[in-house]
Design a protein around this motif. Structure first.
Motif, PDB file in Angstrom:
ATOM      1  N   GLN A 156     172.365  59.419   9.691  1.00 61.26           N
ATOM      2  CA  GLN A 156     171.179  59.849   8.960  1.00 61.26           C
ATOM      3  C   GLN A 156     171.112  59.134   7.623  1.00 61.26           C
ATOM      4  O   GLN A 156     172.120  58.921   6.950  1.00 61.26           O
ATOM      5  CB  GLN A 156     171.200  61.364   8.738  1.00 61.26           C
ATOM      6  CG  GLN A 156     169.925  61.902   8.115  1.00 61.26           C
ATOM      7  CD  GLN A 156     169.892  63.423   8.024  1.00 61.26           C
ATOM      8  OE1 GLN A 156     170.897  64.085   8.271  1.00 61.26           O
ATOM      9  NE2 GLN A 156     168.741  63.971   7.671  1.00 61.26           N
ATOM     10  N   VAL A 157     169.908  58.765   7.237  1.00 57.37           N
ATOM     11  CA  VAL A 157     169.661  58.109   5.960  1.00 57.37           C
ATOM     12  C   VAL A 157     169.113  59.138   4.983  1.00 57.37           C
ATOM     13  O   VAL A 157     168.068  59.737   5.224  1.00 57.37           O
ATOM     14  CB  VAL A 157     168.674  56.938   6.127  1.00 57.37           C
ATOM     15  CG1 VAL A 157     168.223  56.408   4.765  1.00 57.37           C
ATOM     16  CG2 VAL A 157     169.294  55.825   6.959  1.00 57.37           C
ATOM     17  N   LEU A 158     169.830  59.334   3.880  1.00 57.41           N
ATOM     18  CA  LEU A 158     169.415  60.255   2.834  1.00 57.41           C
ATOM     19  C   LEU A 158     169.043  59.528   1.552  1.00 57.41           C
ATOM     20  O   LEU A 158     168.327  60.061   0.712  1.00 57.41           O
ATOM     21  CB  LEU A 158     170.517  61.270   2.546  1.00 57.41           C
ATOM     22  CG  LEU A 158     170.947  62.135   3.739  1.00 57.41           C
ATOM     23  CD1 LEU A 158     172.138  63.010   3.360  1.00 57.41           C
ATOM     24  CD2 LEU A 158     169.785  62.996   4.228  1.00 57.41           C
ATOM     25  N   GLU A 159     169.551  58.327   1.395  1.00 57.88           N
ATOM     26  CA  GLU A 159     169.224  57.478   0.253  1.00 57.88           C
ATOM     27  C   GLU A 159     169.201  56.033   0.724  1.00 57.88           C
ATOM     28  O   GLU A 159     169.736  55.700   1.784  1.00 57.88           O
ATOM     29  CB  GLU A 159     170.241  57.668  -0.880  1.00 57.88           C
ATOM     30  CG  GLU A 159     171.677  57.460  -0.466  1.00 57.88           C
ATOM     31  CD  GLU A 159     172.659  57.807  -1.578  1.00 57.88           C
ATOM     32  OE1 GLU A 159     172.223  58.415  -2.576  1.00 57.88           O
ATOM     33  OE2 GLU A 159     173.839  57.434  -1.461  1.00 57.88           O
ATOM     34  N   GLY A 160     168.541  55.186  -0.053  1.00 55.09           N
ATOM     35  CA  GLY A 160     168.344  53.810   0.374  1.00 55.09           C
ATOM     36  C   GLY A 160     169.636  53.084   0.698  1.00 55.09           C
ATOM     37  O   GLY A 160     169.696  52.274   1.632  1.00 55.09           O
ATOM     38  N   GLU A 161     170.681  53.385  -0.058  1.00 54.73           N
ATOM     39  CA  GLU A 161     171.960  52.714   0.170  1.00 54.73           C
ATOM     40  C   GLU A 161     172.519  53.005   1.561  1.00 54.73           C
ATOM     41  O   GLU A 161     173.303  52.218   2.108  1.00 54.73           O
ATOM     42  CB  GLU A 161     172.964  53.143  -0.900  1.00 54.73           C
ATOM     43  CG  GLU A 161     172.660  52.619  -2.299  1.00 54.73           C
ATOM     44  CD  GLU A 161     171.549  53.375  -3.022  1.00 54.73           C
ATOM     45  OE1 GLU A 161     171.071  54.392  -2.467  1.00 54.73           O
ATOM     46  OE2 GLU A 161     171.159  52.944  -4.125  1.00 54.73           O
ATOM     47  N   ASP A 162     172.121  54.132   2.151  1.00 55.54           N
ATOM     48  CA  ASP A 162     172.584  54.469   3.501  1.00 55.54           C
ATOM     49  C   ASP A 162     172.078  53.459   4.536  1.00 55.54           C
ATOM     50  O   ASP A 162     172.715  53.268   5.579  1.00 55.54           O
ATOM     51  CB  ASP A 162     172.126  55.868   3.897  1.00 55.54           C
ATOM     52  CG  ASP A 162     172.841  56.966   3.122  1.00 55.54           C
ATOM     53  OD1 ASP A 162     173.958  56.712   2.627  1.00 55.54           O
ATOM     54  OD2 ASP A 162     172.283  58.072   3.016  1.00 55.54           O
ATOM     55  N   ILE A 163     170.941  52.836   4.274  1.00 52.25           N
ATOM     56  CA  ILE A 163     170.429  51.812   5.194  1.00 52.25           C
ATOM     57  C   ILE A 163     171.385  50.631   5.236  1.00 52.25           C
ATOM     58  O   ILE A 163     171.700  50.098   6.312  1.00 52.25           O
ATOM     59  CB  ILE A 163     169.016  51.371   4.773  1.00 52.25           C
ATOM     60  CG1 ILE A 163     168.061  52.563   4.812  1.00 52.25           C
ATOM     61  CG2 ILE A 163     168.514  50.231   5.653  1.00 52.25           C
ATOM     62  CD1 ILE A 163     166.681  52.275   4.245  1.00 52.25           C
ATOM     63  N   LEU A 164     171.898  50.244   4.077  1.00 51.79           N
ATOM     64  CA  LEU A 164     172.865  49.142   4.023  1.00 51.79           C
ATOM     65  C   LEU A 164     174.188  49.551   4.670  1.00 51.79           C
ATOM     66  O   LEU A 164     174.839  48.734   5.342  1.00 51.79           O
ATOM     67  CB  LEU A 164     173.089  48.722   2.574  1.00 51.79           C
ATOM     68  CG  LEU A 164     171.864  48.165   1.845  1.00 51.79           C
ATOM     69  CD1 LEU A 164     172.203  47.876   0.383  1.00 51.79           C
ATOM     70  CD2 LEU A 164     171.341  46.918   2.529  1.00 51.79           C
TER      71      LEU A 164
END
Length: 338
Positions: A66-74
């Motif tokens: 799950q992505v909760l903040e943009g850095e999670d995409i990286l």
């Protein structure tokens, strides 16, 4: 740049998620997807949908996060997983309670579309005969979404409600899945006035491969990429990404729920029509998530630079989501330090 080195983000999919679908996303080189987890559901029903997603994350944590903040995409890219941003295509989950914006944000619902296919407590949809704009409640919802770092999505929203929202919002907003209406005329696509305002707001448009928003299954890859080029020329290279609205392996019963919810007993066709009432057939160049490389190829064939292709395929959404998922105070602190 090879596609496997790009960040590839699809800003809206409404598909049947299972492990096979996750493998298709991996084969297509997809980094992150904004997945719809609600259409007409009220607060209690949306909690169940979010709970189902949380279980899916746990049961498939070798393939998905799950992505909760943009850095999670990286982080997802680095781990070889699919990042998923949960969002709803309506504010019905809020009912009439403003505090639920913060509650759902903390549960990981990071995107909310203000209206779906009819008028609600917040504002109007693109299918209403008249659009009176944002309600007083709607103005409070916009301000609260700005505060907590939840993305405002205006894809199905009526023009006046959209323009009111853009004027009021202190942060960039998104149209995650729609196309310019001067290229493909339909109520669901967006006018020059709306897209100009979106650009001036610093927002993002996800160009859409949903056949009802194009010329149907006969739309060629070249025509789709032509549309992207024209949209970039109008809005600028930093404001355009993908939002395919992929509806893979969905049932007819779900189609009826998607279009009609509980608000009508008469057939509503949404972006379809009486002559074309079912799920549309997709163009041959985009049948499954495995076909994302075709878009990369098509944009290159149109003469886009590698940097431009990378921005449209996901770089722009990465920047937008990274900024937008911060709370208002966090965003202000970041701006101060810059």
């Amino acid at each position: 740049m090879e596609q496997q080195d790009m960040i590839v983000i699809d800003a809206l999919e409404l598909s049947n998620w299972d492990r096979d679908f996750l493998h298709m996303l991996q084969e297509g080189g997809v980094t992150c997807v904004h997945a719809c987890c609600g259409l007409w559901e009220n607060a209690r029903e949306t909690l169940s949908r979010v709970g189902e997603w949380h279980r899916f994350f746990k049961e498939n944590d070798d393939l998905i996060m799950q992505v909760l903040e943009g850095e999670d995409i990286l982080k997802a890219k680095e781990a070889g997983k699919i990042g998923v941003i949960l969002g709803t295509q309506n504010t019905s989950a809020l009912e009439d309670e403003l505090s639920l914006v913060s509650v759902f944000n903390q549960l990981g619902v990071k995107v909310m579309q203000l209206t779906y296919n009819n008028q609600n407590l917040v504002g109007s949809s693109c299918y209403e005969d008249t659009d009176p704009g944002l309600s007083r409640y709607g103005r409070n919802v916009v301000k609260e979404m700005n505060r907590v770092g939840m993305v405002i999505d205006l894809s199905h929203v009526g023009d006046q409600t959209t323009l009111d929202t853009i004027e009021l919002s202190t942060r960039p907003v998104a149209i995650t899945h729609a196309n310019p209406d001067w290229i493909y005329p339909t109520k669901r696509n967006k006018s020059k006035a709306v897209l100009r305002a979106l650009k001036e707001n610093g927002g993002m448009l996800g160009v859409c491969a949903y056949p009802h928003l194009l010329d149907g299954k006969e739309t060629t890859l070249e025509e789709f990429c032509d549309m992207i080029i024209q949209t970039v020329e109008f809005m600028g290279i930093d404001h355009v990404g993908l939002g395919t609205d992929l509806t893979f392996n969905m049932s007819t019963d779900f189609l009826h729920w998607m279009r009609m919810g509980r608000w009508t007993h008469e057939m509503d066709y949404g972006a379809g029509s009486k002559n074309d009432p079912s799920w549309p057939d997709w163009p041959e160049w985009f049948q499954t998530p495995e076909d994302f490389p075709n878009i990369v190829y098509g944009l290159r064939q149109k003469g886009m630079t590698e940097e431009e292709v990378a921005k449209v395929m996901g770089g722009n959404w990465l920047r937008f989501f990274t900024d937008s998922f911060k709370t208002e105070k966090e965003a202000e602190r970041c701006a101060y330090h810059l």
